[in-house]
Design a protein around this motif. Structure first.
Motif, PDB file in Angstrom:
ATOM      1  N   LEU A 266       5.410  -5.893   3.500  1.00 45.72           N
ATOM      2  CA  LEU A 266       6.428  -5.955   2.361  1.00 45.72           C
ATOM      3  C   LEU A 266       6.134  -4.728   1.511  1.00 45.72           C
ATOM      4  O   LEU A 266       6.818  -3.706   0.949  1.00 45.72           O
ATOM      5  CB  LEU A 266       6.099  -7.231   1.484  1.00 45.72           C
ATOM      6  N   CYS A 267       4.763  -4.314   1.066  1.00 46.48           N
ATOM      7  CA  CYS A 267       4.371  -3.451   0.142  1.00 46.48           C
ATOM      8  C   CYS A 267       3.847  -2.199   0.636  1.00 46.48           C
ATOM      9  O   CYS A 267       4.136  -1.145   0.209  1.00 46.48           O
ATOM     10  CB  CYS A 267       3.274  -4.113  -0.838  1.00 46.48           C
ATOM     11  N   ARG A 268       3.569  -2.303   2.018  1.00 43.13           N
ATOM     12  CA  ARG A 268       2.897  -0.992   2.760  1.00 43.13           C
ATOM     13  C   ARG A 268       1.740  -0.586   1.645  1.00 43.13           C
ATOM     14  O   ARG A 268       1.471   0.672   1.955  1.00 43.13           O
ATOM     15  CB  ARG A 268       3.700  -0.018   2.990  1.00 43.13           C
ATOM     16  N   GLY A 270      -1.222  -2.437   0.798  1.00 43.74           N
ATOM     17  CA  GLY A 270      -2.286  -3.377   0.682  1.00 43.74           C
ATOM     18  C   GLY A 270      -2.573  -4.367  -0.419  1.00 43.74           C
ATOM     19  O   GLY A 270      -3.738  -4.769  -0.680  1.00 43.74           O
ATOM     20  N   ALA A 271      -1.410  -4.633  -0.870  1.00 48.40           N
ATOM     21  CA  ALA A 271      -1.307  -5.716  -2.079  1.00 48.40           C
ATOM     22  C   ALA A 271      -0.781  -6.947  -1.917  1.00 48.40           C
ATOM     23  O   ALA A 271      -1.454  -7.838  -2.383  1.00 48.40           O
ATOM     24  CB  ALA A 271      -0.839  -5.062  -3.386  1.00 48.40           C
ATOM     25  N   CYS A 272       0.070  -7.076  -0.761  1.00 40.89           N
ATOM     26  CA  CYS A 272       0.908  -8.207  -0.692  1.00 40.89           C
ATOM     27  C   CYS A 272       0.447  -9.353   0.064  1.00 40.89           C
ATOM     28  O   CYS A 272       0.825 -10.558   0.184  1.00 40.89           O
ATOM     29  CB  CYS A 272       2.538  -8.004  -0.527  1.00 40.89           C
ATOM     30  N   GLY A 273      -0.041  -8.853   1.198  1.00 43.30           N
ATOM     31  CA  GLY A 273      -0.498  -9.870   2.121  1.00 43.30           C
ATOM     32  C   GLY A 273       0.164 -10.145   3.411  1.00 43.30           C
ATOM     33  O   GLY A 273      -0.267 -10.797   4.208  1.00 43.30           O
ATOM     34  N   CYS A 275       0.906  -8.271   5.677  1.00 44.44           N
ATOM     35  CA  CYS A 275       0.829  -7.700   7.127  1.00 44.44           C
ATOM     36  C   CYS A 275      -0.785  -8.164   7.629  1.00 44.44           C
ATOM     37  O   CYS A 275      -1.018  -7.491   8.606  1.00 44.44           O
ATOM     38  CB  CYS A 275       0.584  -6.093   6.956  1.00 44.44           C
ATOM     39  N   CYS A 307      -1.550  -2.254   6.972  1.00 45.82           N
ATOM     40  CA  CYS A 307      -0.965  -1.142   6.188  1.00 45.82           C
ATOM     41  C   CYS A 307      -1.785  -0.034   5.750  1.00 45.82           C
ATOM     42  O   CYS A 307      -1.387   0.941   5.607  1.00 45.82           O
ATOM     43  CB  CYS A 307       0.018  -1.633   5.120  1.00 45.82           C
TER      44      CYS A 307
HETATM   45  S1  FES Z   1       2.145  -4.673   3.576  1.00 48.88           S
HETATM   46 FE1  FES Z   1       1.378  -5.645   1.823  1.00 48.88          FE
HETATM   47  S2  FES Z   1      -0.442  -5.694   2.181  1.00 48.88           S
HETATM   48 FE2  FES Z   1       0.210  -4.614   3.960  1.00 48.88          FE
END
Ligand code: FES
Lengths: 320, 201
Positions: A266-268, A270-273, A275, A307
């Motif tokens: 989702l965020c690419r 490292g924040a959203c979780g 991946c 990500c």
């Molecule tokens: S895509 Fe959001 S943490 Fe990796």
């Protein structure tokens, strides 16, 4: 292109400040884009020769306007290509693919008042938020700091639009700084604080908030992490049986995509979780660069956020 | 059958003083005073100077705490005659409080629920308010039929003090009103009411 992606045409490219450009996207088929909520971002896919780059950018246009989306892109000094590509290659009329909006930085709408703190290009998610706050008659204050005036995007526009009582700007070259302590110690109950910008600013503001006695619940941050480069390595994938090489300037996620392996994100940044990926085997060290996993999870070596995180060593296998 | 496993029951994690808060408001009922008194060692003079205590004795178990709380020598210390006056004062205090304020609530479930409601109305968030359950397990129950609230319910079923129906107490808890739900127990066969059990002493 997945079902939730849109094919868009670049409707305009506007220089906003030194090294910052604004892009407007409209759908190729002329249809309306989905209405989004303040703080949302899209992922823009860029075909740069044989590589496809995907960068997340906050939407800064009015969330209620479905005729087009606008983003502002700062040309990053040590860019991995995404922002340079946007600045140098993308022209009016070009066709790009964007994802549907995702919001990982949504304001808490139960809040009585919202304090927005932006550093540099970190202003962008707040532009859509402020449009929404303003329309809804919700109290907000923006504190916006830039290094030098020439690189400050929308400094005057924002003051003109929302008034100098609600918008305060600071230019570090001119010696003005955000008076954090003063801001933090005079907010009524029910205030929420949001910060977006460079890591140092985020860490400083969150610390100051906690020191001023704010509950964590009321402190929100959006980090703009870009995948750091590192030594090349390869990953084995236990489900698909493939082995994928990850280059120096590429994240695992990007390498997988290039190899035709679908992985969620989702965020690419490292924040959203989203991946989070299981590690099946690891002979070497996982270089965790994310903000999502807890220290214990990182130490366990059982999970990796593909990500932004990397690997160094003999062999790593992921559950993909 | 009288006890349903519904998961809306609040969790009271207990109170620990947050040293980073710049002001501490303790709202205590009866034995809830112990939630503060037992942390004496963490209460530095600096913290105590910024501490306000709002206490109400209520019930037979709340004796002797008034003096113990006064001995802490907090910034302010006030004993309310009734829960209502305490809640009213709390509302006023929170009205002028800022984001560096931490509110702590300890006492019976009904009391916690009522004080929590004042705090939520003042703009605070549930998750930022430490609570500790002390004292009787008596419940505050709202009759789903007449909406009347009965305090200090210790048995299920019980008789609604407002409409007189026999109600059994569900584990379903409403944060908004700070009360459990009471539902008619003899709807199908009026008068067929099981013996009340002492469940919430
Ligand atoms: S895509 Fe959001 S943490 Fe990796």
């Amino acid at each position: 292109m997945s079902q939730t992606d849109f094919s868009v045409r670049v409707a305009s490219v506007t220089p906003v400040a030194e090294t910052i450009k604004r892009f407007r996207f409209e759908r190729v088929d002329g249809e309306a884009l989905p209405i989004f909520s303040g703080g949302a971002h899209i992922v823009v896919s860029m075909k740069d020769g044989s590589v496809t780059r995907r960068n997340a950018y906050s939407l800064m246009s009015d969330p209620a306007d479905p005729s087009g989306y606008e983003i502002s892109v700062a040309k990053a000094e040590e860019s991995r290509g995404g922002s340079v590509f946007m600045h140098e290659k993308v022209k009016v009329g070009d066709v790009l693919t964007i994802s549907a909006p995702v919001n990982l930085f949504s304001p808490d709408w139960r809040g009585r008042k919202h304090i927005l703190i932006a550093g540099g290009i970190g202003i962008t998610p707040f532009m859509s938020m402020m449009a929404q706050f303003d329309k809804a008659g919700v109290a907000f204050e923006l504190h916006y700091a830039v290094r030098e005036r020439a690189r400050g995007a929308y400094l005057e526009d924002l003051v003109a639009r929302y008034g100098s009582a609600r918008v305060k700007t600071y230019v570090s070259e001119e010696g003005t700084r955000i008076p954090l302590e003063d801001i933090l110690t005079r907010q009524p109950l029910g205030t929420h604080l949001y910060v977006c910008g460079p890591d140092r600013l985020i860490a400083g503001v969150l610390d100051a908030g906690r020191d001023a006695g704010w509950p964590d619940y009321n402190l929100h941050a959006e980090h703009f992490l870009t995948p750091p480069p590192g030594k090349p390595f390869s990953v084995e994938l236990t489900r698909s049986g493939k082995t994928v090489a990850v280059g120096e300037h590429e994240s695992i996620l990007e390498a997988l995509e290039a190899a035709g392996v679908d992985a969620p994100y989702l965020c690419r940044g490292g924040a959203c979780g989203q991946c989070e990926t299981g590690v099946a085997a690891c002979e070497g060290i996982l270089l965790h660069n994310d903000l999502f996993l807890s220290d214990d999870e990182k130490a366990s070596g059982k999970k990796i956020m593909i990500c932004v995180s990397r690997f160094e060593g003999q062999r790593v296998a992921l559950e993909l | 059958m009288l006890v349903e496993p519904i998961k809306s029951r609040p969790v009271y994690k207990g109170i620990t003083v947050d040293p980073r808060a710049r002001r501490h408001i303790f709202v205590l009922e009866g034995e809830g005073a112990n939630a503060l008194l037992e942390q004496k060692d963490k209460l530095t003079p600096a913290i105590l100077a910024e501490t306000d205590i709002l206490y109400v004795a209520r019930g037979s178990v709340g004796r002797g705490y008034e003096e113990a709380l006064a001995a802490l020598d907090a910034g302010s210390d006030w004993t309310a005659p009734t829960v209502e006056t305490l809640l009213f004062r709390l509302k006023v205090v929170l009205g002028s409080a800022d984001m560096g304020t931490r509110l702590y609530i300890a006492g019976t479930e009904g009391f916690i629920g009522q004080a929590m409601q004042i705090a939520l109305d003042a703009g605070m968030d549930y998750s930022a308010i430490p609570t500790e359950h002390r004292g009787s397990l008596a419940r505050r129950v709202q009759c789903v039929h007449c909406k009347g609230i009965t305090e200090n319910v210790t048995t299920s079923p019980f008789t609604c003090t407002h409409c007189g129906l026999s109600l059994f107490v569900r584990d379903h808890y409403s944060r908004r009103i700070g009360a459990f739900q009471g539902v008619i127990i003899d709807a199908e066969e009026p008068g067929n009411v099981p013996e009340p059990e002492e469940l919430y002493l």
